[in-house]
Design an enzyme around this catalytic site. Structure first.
Site, PDB file in Angstrom:
ATOM      1  N   SER A 285       0.847  -1.188   0.000  1.00 59.49           N
ATOM      2  CA  SER A 285       0.000   0.000   0.000  1.00 59.49           C
ATOM      3  C   SER A 285       0.877   1.231   0.000  1.00 59.49           C
ATOM      4  O   SER A 285       2.018   1.199   0.463  1.00 59.49           O
ATOM      5  CB  SER A 285      -0.919   0.063   1.227  1.00 59.49           C
ATOM      6  OG  SER A 285      -1.732  -1.072   1.345  1.00 59.49           O
ATOM      7  N   ASP A 366       5.914 -17.881  12.355  1.00 61.96           N
ATOM      8  CA  ASP A 366       7.147 -18.674  12.324  1.00 61.96           C
ATOM      9  C   ASP A 366       6.787 -20.124  12.069  1.00 61.96           C
ATOM     10  O   ASP A 366       5.771 -20.629  12.591  1.00 61.96           O
ATOM     11  CB  ASP A 366       7.924 -18.574  13.640  1.00 61.96           C
ATOM     12  CG  ASP A 366       8.866 -17.380  13.687  1.00 61.96           C
ATOM     13  OD1 ASP A 366       9.440 -17.041  12.645  1.00 61.96           O
ATOM     14  OD2 ASP A 366       9.017 -16.785  14.767  1.00 61.96           O
ATOM     15  N   PRO A 506      21.653 -23.345  15.484  1.00 61.93           N
ATOM     16  CA  PRO A 506      21.677 -23.993  14.167  1.00 61.93           C
ATOM     17  C   PRO A 506      21.078 -23.126  13.064  1.00 61.93           C
ATOM     18  O   PRO A 506      21.369 -23.321  11.891  1.00 61.93           O
ATOM     19  CB  PRO A 506      20.856 -25.262  14.373  1.00 61.93           C
ATOM     20  CG  PRO A 506      19.950 -24.937  15.531  1.00 61.93           C
ATOM     21  CD  PRO A 506      20.733 -24.023  16.421  1.00 61.93           C
TER      22      PRO A 506
END
Length: 855
Positions: A285, A366, A506
């Site tokens: 937008s 997530d 990791p």
């Protein structure tokens, strides 16, 4: 990569039935199609009204509703929404409840969508929100529902919407269920889903890593925001500092076959969800607000144009809501753009304050990689339970489908939703566990966004905006605002996860990669305090631009995301405002409307200087390049150079990256790819330029760019003709809104002709201020998302404001107001937006009086 997902209704045999039922006589067809058109004048009695309500409509059918109580106002809004757009509302509530198969029957897309949305549990979350929102919000939702039902109670199916008549030729159709207030709350989950920000980037990183096997090379495809070129919304002085999550360069073994299969299954499931307001990188937008010191009127001006998917009808319904008189018991005097199915106005202005919204882009999702062992997941040195529930999906005309939904401590498992009945994936190496993917998403927790939307409808100043923003949890939206007493400002709202820094882990802990669910250090640590969210009031520049760019400089303020739009639209707007301000020009509403239609092409600014310096020996192949030499870099609909350059751009992306990226993840050409290629131009021998499909040959930048220009010339010769100077960008770049259910290619032409507006050639493009985006990976230049409306509000004279909707205010294909704004929208025209009682009365062409029904 983002993928466009529309329901494709299978309608075998429906063409013959339509011919027999409707086309036998033109009179019968007209009667059937026009039967749902609403009464817009006269008098109608409505149960539950306390007093008379007036509904006036202007020449475009836009209603202004005036009532003496809030309950009557929202009851009337519900009635009018049902008049104009009930099928759209009904389709949306079926989608958000995971009940689409009940509406359309046996359809693979619909069933997949139902499975995934039931897994998310949108409707279940909305039911919990009912008890969380304020009583005044519940009252508004109930009154709205009562108005919808008052309309439905008096009409048979054929009088409600022509879509039911068409669907009834294939499936059993019954009169729609009564509207429930929770149906409105569930709609907010669909809004939040389509505007959820970076989950595509998160999956893309993981899948791309498996292909290129190099974290550094993956990072090159996701470059940092170019703050040296494109300014964030706010400067360092406007926000608080905070600790940022660590973005390490290490990676989990994402090349593991089982993990990649789980990620692919998760992607497949998420792609199954219909997009009700749009999908993909083109979503965004523009908004900006300028203080009175820089305007001709001496008061602020605010502009907004949200970039969403194009559909028929368009996403927004224009409306005015007025308490007569305004009082503490009835405080509303507001006009703007509403969503059919929700009370109030989402974007607009009241008598004291105007506000615009753009997608904040905060990372609110997530993916957690879960090691699943039976009915538990591995967490640290122990396990956590997986809970299960059974869902029954009813299918119109077929047996119901049973679904088992599994939830981890991080969220629902999405990687097995569409894999039921498939052979189970192999266990991970060295144990009995297997990988699955769970989705953590802030919208899966109940919130008070409905309170926030209604609070904005009565806001008067910055403190009111901040209070509403604290409640606007999902979707997270930038708010720009201006007041009639001369203030301008910006406020960031949203429920934003706090992610703890994890050093040496990791994967990065900033939310940019899928997270190891077996390590609790990666769990969310709560949410950002609303009082810490970035905001400003009356900045020194005298204007604010919020167009999906970074909110603050890197490392400043609460961490929101690292995956922003790359800010080329925003910077163009800022540069143009700065230029005009420094010239001494006093800005007007017309200036703002012209800026909304700005078509300067940042891709061309980046790439054309290199393209015109390359040697193309063949004079025929050189014709396209010659267009670029004299091009003003503006992508108007009649520009031959814009057509050629777009073909070159799509070809460059294919030649440079298609050989390195996995299937289904080709470059879409959005602002991220603009930034990727901009940086690669300075590295002519980068491995990305080399085409691995040509063994023994190592291509460099200039060879790829030259090959792209030659290929583009030949492609457009086939599509548009031999004479390059006769090409037009609009011939390729067409805005073609589709009906969500009946607009696809599988539906007979006669139905598509009824429900789909005639396509219109447009200018603009991706990452251009006039953001008519297209997907470079699709093989088409057709518009995929665009300004869904445009508004400019003059705080010095609200009656001098302007607006335009994408298609029209009606959802009935037979209505003149179904598409009566589409041509104006396509060509950059707007309409007067009267607001005061005198102005709306003078502008009215129809008047409907709603009176209390006798008991």
């Amino acid at each position: 990569m983002p993928r466009r997902r529309l329901l494709r209704l299978s309608v075998l045999g429906i063409a013959t039935l339509l011919v027999l039922a409707l086309v036998a006589t033109a009179v019968a067809a007209v009667v059937v199609i026009r039967r749902p058109l609403p009464e817009v004048s006269g008098e109608v009695s409505i149960p539950g009204l306390a007093d008379t309500v007036t509904v006036t409509r202007d020449e475009r059918g836009v209603p202004t509703i005036a009532a003496t109580t809030s309950a009557d106002l929202f009851r009337a809004q519900g009635y009018v929404a049902a008049q104009d757009r009930f099928f759209e509302m009904d389709y949306r509530r079926h989608v958000t409840a995971g009940r689409l198969s009940e509406l359309v029957g046996v359809n693979a897309d619909a069933l997949d969508a139902d499975k995934v949305i039931r897994t998310f549990g949108w409707r279940r979350v909305a039911e919990r929100e009912w008890d969380l929102v304020d009583q005044s919000t519940r009252d508004a939702l109930q009154a709205y529902a009562d108005g919808v039902n008052a309309y439905l109670d008096r009409r048979d199916l054929s009088q409600i919407a022509v879509e039911y008549t068409v669907l009834g030729l294939q499936v059993d159709t019954a009169k729609p269920e009564r509207w429930d207030p929770v149906d409105s709350l569930a709609w907010l989950k669909a809004l939040a889903w389509d505007l959820r920000a970076n989950y595509d980037d998160e999956l893309d990183r993981a899948v791309t890593y498996a292909s290129v096997q190099d974290v550094a090379r993956v990072d090159e495809l996701f470059p940092a925001y170019p703050q040296d070129m494109n300014q964030p919304i706010l400067g360092s002085d406007d926000v608080l500092t905070s600790v940022q999550p660590t973005a390490s360069s290490a990676s989990v073994d994402l090349a593991d076959d089982d993990l990649q299969q789980a990620l692919a299954s998760a992607q497949r499931a998420l792609d199954a969800v219909p997009h009700l307001v749009g999908d993909g990188a083109g979503l965004g937008s523009n908004s900006w607000v300028v203080s009175g010191e820089h305007t001709e009127s001496g008061e602020p001006i605010l502009a907004n144009d949200p970039h969403l998917g194009i559909s028929a009808p368009g996403i927004w319904a224009q409306v005015g809501l007025r308490c007569a008189p305004v009082s503490a018991q009835c405080p509303y005097d507001v006009a703007g753009f509403a969503n059919a199915g929700m009370p109030g106005v989402v974007i607009g202005h009241d008598a004291h304050l105007a506000w615009g919204l753009t997608n904040l882009g905060a990372d609110v999702t997530d993916f957690f990689l879960e090691r699943v062992d039976g009915d538990t997941t591995v967490v640290d040195d122990g396990t956590a339970p997986i809970t299960q529930r059974q869902e029954t999906i009813k299918v119109n005309g077929a047996d119901p489908v049973q679904l088992t939904v599994r939830d981890t401590v991080h969220g629902p498992i999405v990687s097995d939703v569409l894999d039921l009945g498939d052979v189970a994936r192999a266990p991970t190496t060295g144990g009995t566990t297997r990988f699955e993917v769970a989705l953590a998403w802030t919208a899966l927790q109940p919130g008070r966004t409905a309170d926030a939307l209604l609070a904005m409808n009565t806001a008067r100043d910055a403190s009111d905006v901040a209070a509403a923003a604290a409640l606007l949890e999902v979707p997270a939206q930038n708010i720009v605002f201006a007041t009639t007493d001369g203030h301008i400002g910006y406020q960031a709202p949203g429920r934003i996860p706090v992610r703890a820094p994890v050093s040496g882990g990791p994967v990065p802990s900033d939310g940019s990669w899928p997270r190891p669910g077996w390590d609790s250090a990666y769990d969310w640590q709560g949410f950002v305090d609303p009082t810490s969210m970035p905001h400003t009031l009356d900045p020194a520049d005298g204007f604010v631009v919020a167009a999906n760019q970074a909110v603050t400089p890197a490392g400043v303020g609460p961490f929101l995301t690292g995956d922003w739009d790359y800010g080329y639209r925003a910077q163009r707007i800022r540069d143009e405002l700065t230029r005009q301000v420094e010239s001494g020009h006093k800005l007007t509403v017309a200036d703002m409307s012209r800026l909304q239609m700005d078509q300067r092409n940042p891709y061309a600014e980046m790439l054309v200087p290199t393209l015109v310096g390359l040697d193309i020996a063949n004079a025929y192949d050189d014709d396209g390049q010659e267009l670029l030499r004299s091009w003003d870099l503006v992508s108007t609909d009649d520009s031959a150079a814009a057509a050629y350059f777009s073909a070159v751009w799509a070809t460059v992306l294919r030649l440079a990256f298609a050989d390195d990226l996995p299937d289904g993840h080709a470059p879409t050409g959005d602002s991220r790819w603009l930034e990727v290629v901009r940086r690669l131009l300075d590295d002519p021998s980068s491995p990305w330029w080399d085409d691995r499909s040509t063994p023994g040959v190592v291509e460099g930048r200039d060879e790829v760019l030259t090959r792209a220009m030659v290929a583009a010339r030949r492609e457009l010769t086939q599509q548009l003709g031999r004479e390059a100077t006769d090409w037009r960008w609009g011939q390729l770049h067409v805005a073609a809104p589709e009906h969500a259910v009946l607009g696809g290619d599988s539906v007979p032409w006669i139905v598509r002709r009824l429900v789909n507006p005639t396509p219109i050639e447009v200018g603009g493009g991706s990452s251009i201020v006039d953001a008519t985006s297209w997907d470079a990976s699709s093989g088409s230049y057709e518009v995929t998302s665009a300004p869904s409306m445009r508004m400019v509000v003059d705080l010095g004279d609200l009656d001098s404001s302007t607006w335009v909707n994408l298609t029209g205010t009606s959802g009935h294909p037979a209505s003149v107001h179904y598409t009566d704004q589409f041509d104006a929208w396509a060509h950059g025209r707007t309409f007067p937006w009267p607001f005061t009682p005198a102005a709306t009365s003078a502008d009215a062409t129809d008047r409907l009086t709603l009176t209390p029904a006798e008991d």
